[in-house]
Each structure stands twice: as structure tokens, then as C-alpha cells.
Enzyme design. Structure first.
Site: not given
Ligand code: CO8
Length: 374
Positions: A156
Site C-alpha cells: 500500500c
Molecule cells: N460481516 C459481518 N460480520 C463480520 C464480517 C462481515 N463481513 N467480518 C467480520 N465480522 C465479525 C467478526 O466475526 C467479529 O465477530 P466477533 O466479535 O463475534 O468475533 C466482528 O465482526 C468484528 O470483527 P473484526 O474485529 O475483524 O472487525 P473490525 O472492527 O476490526 O473491522 C476491518 C475489520 C475493517 C478489516 C478493520 O480491522 C480494518 O480496516 N483494519 C485495518 C486494515 C488495514 O488497514 N489494512 C491495510 C491493508 S492494505 C495494504 O497494505 C495493501 C496490501 C496489498 C494489497 C492487496 C490487494 C488485494
């Protein structure tokens, strides 16, 4: 030392857009098919049932409402769950090169430049379509540009790391007009079958032209005051796809061969790294966060960006100080902060200070401190 300016930017956007609602309908249909076909194992407790996704969760957790993709039919087909992108012959332009040229032509037009004025092309993206010949060399040829071309990947942060290479080349006098393109076809390596991340990415391509200030003819110019890069190893965002896969005798469609992350850990660890990085960069140039008119931040998660700004300014962030484009585009990997810069800079006045900052896998952080000069 020769001064470097950003003289133009360009943006190519795919024609297909997928809303969270459309995505969730397809994903949930895939889950139902999967659970039905593994019903016996799920009942026996030897396999875990998949759970439905929800559009409300996606928007609340990420701020994403929709994303652009090269092909939506494959992504929304519950029997497939990845895009259909037809193979092209070796003598046809490859997809990444084709979209890079489209974004590049806009950047050149903005800068009042012709392709033959370019004497360096850097293709900086999270994934390359092939190892060689370099995408950048194909882009150079399609454009009719001079000089050299090379590819680079810092996930990224590829775009900001690429801009630093362009700025360094101009400052050192090894090139006078360097094009940095970021064709991010993220739909090809996004895992559309994983509920935790199926909503994260979108496709796009950005272009940035970096030139020597003394010969720049652009109506709008952004002087590059400085760039700052930093990396710190982490496995929390990882993709094991690579040329060694067949030697390892691992299945080509194994889960670790597409994007995977520990999203919550990334969130917690990267926010302080990014905020401290920006603060350090500004200090180095004698500025404070409050001197900055606009922050064009990496577009991965709305709350993440709000927290970074809050840490820097100690006030509630708003779209004027740190514009958001991820609601419309989702995370477009390295292109996100450049899309924000491309879309949200016209209202700044000469003298205004801004910072483009990306952060992501690696971990990696890159920032470009700029001032509008005209
Ligand atoms: N629908 C419903 N519920 C869900 C879903 C869904 N789709 N997904 C997860 N849940 C549930 C989970 O099971 C969990 O349930 P429980 O509490 O019962 O365990 C609950 O929702 C909360 O889950 P999370 O803790 O995982 O949710 P978050 O609040 O942390 O949100 C995010 C998830 C949105 C992924 C968030 O953590 C985030 O955005 N983090 C930062 C990510 C980031 O910046 N990443 C950078 C990556 S990009 C990069 O560097 C480039 C890489 C190369 C590119 C690749 C291209 C393909």
C-alpha cells in the site's frame, strides 16, 4: 540542488461499481452453497460452517460503501467468486499497462507535457501482472516515453515510495520528468470468499508526474519539500503467492496465496506508526501538524484515518482536513492517497501545505510533504 515539483495527476476508474449490498448477496449465496455441499462434515464437527456477511457491518467497520472493479460478473457469481479477466496475447497491451497509460495521459495533459517529454517511468503497485519484462518498460513503450522504466512494490505504500524515487532522480539530475503510475488491480488478489476481508479492496489506477521546477510549464505546481519512508517487518498483512509456489508443492488456490490480514492488529499497530511518522516528517522541516492545510491519507479504513488526524491535531477530523474517498473506491492499495490528492486539492491556495501519506503491508509508511506554489 534541482527542485522537484508535482505537475500533474491522473486517475483511471473502471466502469463497474459494486455496492456492499450486491457484494453481500453474492457472498451469502456462496456461503449457502458451501455449507450445503459440506453439510455432512459440518454436522460431524469436522468442518466449520461459513457465516453470512452483512452490508451494515462493512460500512460500520470500514466506512466503505462500494468499490470499482475491472469485472463484476465473476466476483458476483457465487460459483466463482473472483473476476473474469480474459488472457491477452503477448503482442497486445497488458491490462496494467493499458490502464496506466490512461491515467498517465491525464497527468501529462494537466502538466502541459507530451509523452516524449517523460524520461523515466516507475510502475509502483502492490502486485505486478508478471515478473518481466517490467510493466514500466511496456508503459514507456506504449506512451512513447524516453529514458528508463522500472517496477517496484511496497504494497500500500508503493505510490509514495515511488514518488520519492522520482523526486530523487529529478533532484540528482538523472531525469527531468518522471512518471509514477499505480495500476492497482486489487480484485485479482483479493480473497472474495473470506468474510473478514471480502469487502476491502477496489480497482483503480493513478498517475503522478514529477518534474524539475526550473523547466515546469504546468499551471498548477506542488513543490516537493521532502519525502520520508519507513518500514518495520510484520506478518499481519501477508500474501504468499509467488514464483516458488510450484516448487513448494502447495495448492495454487490455498488461502495463503491471496491477501490475508489480522485487521484489528493492523489497525491498532499502524495508526500510531503513521501518526508518529507524519509528526517526525513535519518536525524535520520545521512544521507542526497545525501548519498542514490538508492530509491526503491512505484509504483503508475511515476510523483509522480519523484516529491518525485526531492524534496529530487533537481535534475531531473532518473531510476538509483529511478527505475520504474510500466510501466510493474502497481500499485501492497504494493508489488511495493519490486518489484523495487528485480529487481534493483544487481549493488549496498558493502557499498551502499538504502531506500525502500511505501506510500498509510491510509494515510500510511513506509521506510526501508538498506546498502549492502556483
Ligand atoms: N460481516 C459481518 N460480520 C463480520 C464480517 C462481515 N463481513 N467480518 C467480520 N465480522 C465479525 C467478526 O466475526 C467479529 O465477530 P466477533 O466479535 O463475534 O468475533 C466482528 O465482526 C468484528 O470483527 P473484526 O474485529 O475483524 O472487525 P473490525 O472492527 O476490526 O473491522 C476491518 C475489520 C475493517 C478489516 C478493520 O480491522 C480494518 O480496516 N483494519 C485495518 C486494515 C488495514 O488497514 N489494512 C491495510 C491493508 S492494505 C495494504 O497494505 C495493501 C496490501 C496489498 C494489497 C492487496 C490487494 C488485494
Amino acid at each position: 540542488m534541482i527542485q522537484a515539483v508535482i505537475s500533474g495527476t491522473g486517475l483511471w476508474v473502471p466502469e463497474h461499481s459494486v455496492s456492499n449490498e450486491e457484494l453481500v448477496v453474492a457472498f451469502n449465496a456462496y456461503v449457502d452453497l458451501f455449507n450445503a455441499s459440506h453439510a455432512a462434515e459440518i454436522a460431524a464437527g469436522t468442518r466449520q460452517a461459513l457465516e453470512h456477511s452483512s452490508a451494515a457491518f462493512i460500512e460500520k467497520a470500514s466506512g466503505i460503501q462500494r468499490r470499482y472493479v475491472v469485472d463484476k460478473t465473476g466476483i458476483l457469481d457465487p460459483h466463482r467468486m473472483f473476476p473474469r479477466i480474459p488472457a491477452r496475447a503477448d503482442d497486445e497491451p497488458s491490462l496494467m499497462a493499458e490502464v496506466a497509460v490512461k491515467a498517465a495521459m491525464q497527468a501529462l495533459a494537466q502538466a502541459g507535457r507530451k509523452p516524449e517529454d517523460v524520461d523515466g517511468v516507475i510502475c509502483a503497485a502492490s502486485n505486478m501482472q508478471r515478473p518481466y519484462p517490467a510493466m514500466a518498460v511496456e508503459i514507456q513503450q506504449l506512451l512513447g516515453a524516453q529514458g528508463f522504466g522500472f517496477d517496484m512494490n511496497v504494497a500500500c505504500s508503493s505510490a509514495t515510495f515511488g514518488i520519492e524515487q522520482a523526486v530523487n532522480a529529478v533532484r540528482a539530475g538523472t531525469a527531468r520528468c518522471v512518471l509514477v503510475v499505480n495500476p492497482e488491480i486489487t480484485s485479482g488478489h483479493q480473497e472474495w470468499r473470506d468474510r473478514d476481508c471480502h469487502f476491502i479492496f477496489g480497482d483503480v489506477c493513478t498517475a503522478v508526474l514529477v518534474e524539475a521546477k526550473d523547466s515546469c510549464v504546468a499551471k498548477e505546481q506542488w513543490e516537493v519539500l521532502g519525502t520520508q519512508l519507513a518500514t518495520q517487518f510484520s506478518n499481519n498483512i501477508r500474501n504468499n503467492f509467488g514464483f516458488m509456489n510450484r516448487c513448494e508443492d502447495t495448492p495454487a488456490d490455498a488461502r495463503d496465496k491471496t491477501f490475508a490480514q489480522e485487521g484489528r492488529k493492523v489497525f491498532k499497530e499502524v495508526v500510531p506508526i503513521a501518526a508518529a511518522h507524519i509528526e517526525r516528517h513535519l518536525q524535520k522541516h520545521g512544521f507542526k501538524a497545525h501548519d498542514v492545510r490538508r492530509f491526503w491519507l491512505h484509504q483503508a479504513n475511515l476510523s483509522m484515518n480519523q484516529l491518525v488526524v485526531k492524534k496529530l491535531l487533537d481535534t475531531e477530523p473532518n473531510a476538509d482536513i483529511a478527505p475520504i474517498i474510500l466510501d466510493e473506491f474502497a481500499n485501492t492499495a497504494s493508489a488511495g492517497s493519490v486518489v484523495a490528492f487528485h480529487r481534493h486539492r483544487a481549493d488549496l491556495a498558493p502557499g498551502d501545505l499538504g502531506i500525502v501519506c500511505s501506510f500498509g503491508a510491510g509494515y510500510s509508511v511513506g509521506s510526501v510533504l508538498i506546498r502549492r506554489t502556483q
